[in-house]
Design a protein around this motif. Structure first.
Motif: not given
Length: 143
Positions: A8-27
Motif C-alpha cells: 500500500x505504501x508503494x502504491x501511495x509513494x508519489x503522494x508520500x514524497x514530503x511525508x515521513x513514514x515511520x514503521x515500527x513492525x513487530x518482527x
C-alpha cells in the motif's frame, strides 16, 4: 500484514514524497488468516486519509504487534489536523465526509469498518484537533 502495508505504501509513494513514514513492525508478528486484498483496502483508506490530514512535512507512524495468542494490532497514526469529537463519532457512517463536494463519497471509512468487522476485528479512533489521529485495528490471527 506487513507485506500488505508495504505494498500500500508503494502504491501511495508519489503522494508520500514530503511525508515521513515511520514503521515500527513487530518482527514476531504471525501470519493471519484474512482476505489480503480487503485488508489492503483498509490500509489504503486509512493511509490516504492520513496523507490528506498531514499535508506536506507531516509524519505517519505505522506500528504492529501481537497482543496475545489470538490477536494482533495495527496502529496507523498521523500528526495531522485531527478531528473534533463530533466528526470522529461519525467517520464510519456511510456517506459521511468532511471533504469538499466532488472530493469524496463518504464511503471509504464505512467500507473500512465493514472489512474489519468481516474479519471479526475491531477498529478504534483516537483524535484531537491539531494533534493528529490514530486508527487502532485489532484482528484475530484465525477467523
Amino acid at each position: 500484514v506487513h507485506e500488505g502495508i508495504d505494498s500500500t505504501l508503494a502504491l501511495l509513494s508519489s503522494e508520500l514524497k514530503n511525508i515521513k513514514v515511520k514503521k515500527n513492525y513487530d518482527t514476531q508478528l504471525p501470519k493471519i488468516f484474512c482476505y489480503p486484498s480487503e485488508l489492503n483496502q483498509v490500509f489504503m483508506n486509512i493511509i490516504s486519509n492520513a496523507i490528506q490530514a498531514v499535508k506536506e512535512n507531516g509524519e505517519i507512524t505505522i506500528s504492529t504487534k501481537r497482543l496475545d495468542e489470538e490477536n494482533i494490532q495495527i496502529s496507523i497514526r498521523d500528526n495531522g489536523v485531527g478531528m473534533p469529537n463530533d466528526v470522529r463519532d461519525k467517520i464510519f457512517d456511510p456517506f459521511f465526509t468532511t471533504k469538499e463536494i466532488d472530493q469524496g463519497t463518504g464511503l471509504g471509512m464505512s467500507i473500512t469498518y465493514g472489512i474489519v468487522k468481516k474479519h471479526k476485528g475491531d477498529i478504534l479512533v483516537n483524535s484531537e484537533p491539531q494533534k493528529g489521529s490514530e486508527f487502532i485495528i485489532t484482528l484475530p490471527i484465525h477467523l
